[in-house]
Design a protein around this motif. Sequence first.
Motif, PDB file in Angstrom:
ATOM      1  N   LYS A 169     -12.676  10.590  -7.012  1.00  0.00           N
ATOM      2  CA  LYS A 169     -11.330  10.562  -6.450  1.00  0.00           C
ATOM      3  C   LYS A 169     -10.907   9.112  -6.304  1.00  0.00           C
ATOM      4  CE  LYS A 169      -8.537  12.593  -2.725  1.00  0.00           C
ATOM      5  NZ  LYS A 169      -7.985  11.415  -2.025  1.00  0.00           N
ATOM      6  N   PHE A 170      -9.742   8.798  -6.845  1.00  0.00           N
ATOM      7  CA  PHE A 170      -9.195   7.447  -6.793  1.00  0.00           C
ATOM      8  C   PHE A 170      -7.936   7.478  -5.925  1.00  0.00           C
ATOM      9  CE2 PHE A 170     -11.512   8.051 -10.698  1.00  0.00           C
ATOM     10  CZ  PHE A 170     -12.267   6.893 -10.832  1.00  0.00           C
ATOM     11  N   ASP A 171      -7.880   6.610  -4.933  1.00  0.00           N
ATOM     12  CA  ASP A 171      -6.748   6.578  -4.010  1.00  0.00           C
ATOM     13  C   ASP A 171      -6.050   5.225  -4.076  1.00  0.00           C
ATOM     14  OD1 ASP A 171      -6.947   9.202  -2.497  1.00  0.00           O
ATOM     15  OD2 ASP A 171      -8.956   8.401  -2.123  1.00  0.00           O
ATOM     16  N   PHE A 172      -4.720   5.264  -3.987  1.00  0.00           N
ATOM     17  CA  PHE A 172      -3.896   4.062  -4.010  1.00  0.00           C
ATOM     18  C   PHE A 172      -2.896   4.148  -2.859  1.00  0.00           C
ATOM     19  CE2 PHE A 172      -5.143   5.338  -8.275  1.00  0.00           C
ATOM     20  CZ  PHE A 172      -5.796   4.202  -8.731  1.00  0.00           C
ATOM     21  N   SER A 173      -2.832   3.105  -2.041  1.00  0.00           N
ATOM     22  CA  SER A 173      -1.986   3.173  -0.850  1.00  0.00           C
ATOM     23  C   SER A 173      -1.425   1.805  -0.508  1.00  0.00           C
ATOM     24  CB  SER A 173      -2.790   3.734   0.335  1.00  0.00           C
ATOM     25  OG  SER A 173      -3.922   2.919   0.599  1.00  0.00           O
ATOM     26  N   SER A 174      -0.625   1.759   0.557  1.00  0.00           N
ATOM     27  CA  SER A 174       0.025   0.529   1.025  1.00  0.00           C
ATOM     28  C   SER A 174       0.801  -0.143  -0.104  1.00  0.00           C
ATOM     29  CB  SER A 174      -1.011  -0.441   1.613  1.00  0.00           C
ATOM     30  OG  SER A 174      -1.670   0.147   2.708  1.00  0.00           O
ATOM     31  N   TYR A 175       1.633   0.636  -0.767  1.00  0.00           N
ATOM     32  CA  TYR A 175       2.430   0.092  -1.869  1.00  0.00           C
ATOM     33  C   TYR A 175       3.471  -0.897  -1.357  1.00  0.00           C
ATOM     34  CZ  TYR A 175       0.765   3.091  -5.672  1.00  0.00           C
ATOM     35  OH  TYR A 175       0.005   3.686  -6.650  1.00  0.00           O
ATOM     36  N   ASP A 176       3.727  -1.927  -2.163  1.00  0.00           N
ATOM     37  CA  ASP A 176       4.808  -2.847  -1.848  1.00  0.00           C
ATOM     38  C   ASP A 176       6.138  -2.235  -2.293  1.00  0.00           C
ATOM     39  OD1 ASP A 176       5.007  -3.148  -4.607  1.00  0.00           O
ATOM     40  OD2 ASP A 176       4.050  -5.110  -4.652  1.00  0.00           O
ATOM     41  N   SER A 177       7.211  -2.993  -2.135  1.00  0.00           N
ATOM     42  CA  SER A 177       8.535  -2.508  -2.540  1.00  0.00           C
ATOM     43  C   SER A 177       9.109  -3.350  -3.674  1.00  0.00           C
ATOM     44  CB  SER A 177       9.495  -2.528  -1.337  1.00  0.00           C
ATOM     45  OG  SER A 177       9.592  -3.841  -0.805  1.00  0.00           O
TER      46      SER A 177
ATOM     47  N   SER B 245       3.303  -1.688  -6.538  1.00  0.00           N
ATOM     48  CA  SER B 245       1.901  -2.094  -6.616  1.00  0.00           C
ATOM     49  C   SER B 245       1.175  -1.787  -5.306  1.00  0.00           C
ATOM     50  CB  SER B 245       1.803  -3.600  -6.905  1.00  0.00           C
ATOM     51  OG  SER B 245       2.477  -3.916  -8.119  1.00  0.00           O
ATOM     52  N   PRO B 246       0.008  -1.125  -5.374  1.00  0.00           N
ATOM     53  CA  PRO B 246      -0.733  -0.801  -4.147  1.00  0.00           C
ATOM     54  C   PRO B 246      -1.540  -1.995  -3.657  1.00  0.00           C
ATOM     55  CG  PRO B 246      -1.920   0.033  -6.038  1.00  0.00           C
ATOM     56  CD  PRO B 246      -0.654  -0.586  -6.575  1.00  0.00           C
ATOM     57  N   LYS B 247      -1.504  -2.226  -2.362  1.00  0.00           N
ATOM     58  CA  LYS B 247      -2.303  -3.300  -1.784  1.00  0.00           C
ATOM     59  C   LYS B 247      -3.718  -2.826  -1.441  1.00  0.00           C
ATOM     60  CE  LYS B 247       1.847  -5.327   0.285  1.00  0.00           C
ATOM     61  NZ  LYS B 247       2.536  -5.668   1.556  1.00  0.00           N
ATOM     62  N   ARG B 248      -3.927  -1.534  -1.501  1.00  0.00           N
ATOM     63  CA  ARG B 248      -5.224  -0.971  -1.142  1.00  0.00           C
ATOM     64  C   ARG B 248      -5.592   0.092  -2.179  1.00  0.00           C
ATOM     65  NH1 ARG B 248      -8.237  -0.008   3.795  1.00  0.00           N
ATOM     66  NH2 ARG B 248      -9.209   2.055   3.827  1.00  0.00           N
TER      67      ARG B 248
END
Length: 308
Positions: free
Chosen positions: A222-230, A264-267
Amino acid sequence: MKRLFYFILLIAGFSSIHSCKDLTDEEGNPLLDLNDNTGLNGPRALSREVTDFGLIAQYEYNGLLLSRVITEKASITNVEWSGDKISKVTFNGFLDLDSDGTIDTDSVSYTQQYTYGNLGKLTLISENRTVFRRAAPVPPSTTPGPYAVFAKTKAIYNLTYSATTSKLASIVMKKGDDVTPFIYTDYTKAAYSYLGDNVSSVTKEVGKLTGNVFEPAVQNYKFDFSSYDSFISGYTLLPFEYKVSVLISTNINDDRSLILSPNSPKRAAVTDMTQPVPTPIVVSTNYKYDPQTYMTQGFGINYFYKPL
């Protein structure tokens, strides 16, 4: 867990964008204006991805259309178009086929044919792939022998889309050795979830096929991407179909799924779901941007653009 998260390798080589290689393309045009007051104005294309270790990708264009991509160890991807759609992708070079974080010494050659559905969306990719391996040295020599065919396979990739959002929902691959009689023996399944327009998670299963039966997965991530910029991801400048070809270039390349997102996700995190207690490996980054809000640096990668 043998699978090493892509970005962990890049973080180790994180460096200032000012230390990177030349700042012009093959025609001498500036790739990125480092003047914080102006930036690169007007239409642009993504030109290079670079770390201090070297080139990750160089993108070449025929007019406005992506035509060729050079990646690690001088690997070449050629992109053919039919009108405004990619019809064929060919690759010759080297990949991390075993997902251990290191580009393999085996040489890979594949051709992918692209088929579109009634709504103009990519629905099917058919692939013919050959892997070449060098023979072991014959003593007393320590030099490996010439490359010879090690494996030949055929595969199909079926793509589905959400009925409500039209976003990519899944990619299912079936593959078998290119022999007679031909049968599919292996599969991968990737399922995509979103938060707004951005990919929030991807699940990837890898297993065996028995006839039309998908046996229980032997690998499950499982790959997770979060805290996206704007702000704007440079990957928005690449064709969707090419980005799919990157994701399916190996069985497990889904840590690159952020390339499908406009931001772009920061995490980011990867979890081996086959472990008794699945524990995610988490990495994070802070991005840099140019005055036009295009991302220029993150996860140890420096992004260069060229004017169109």
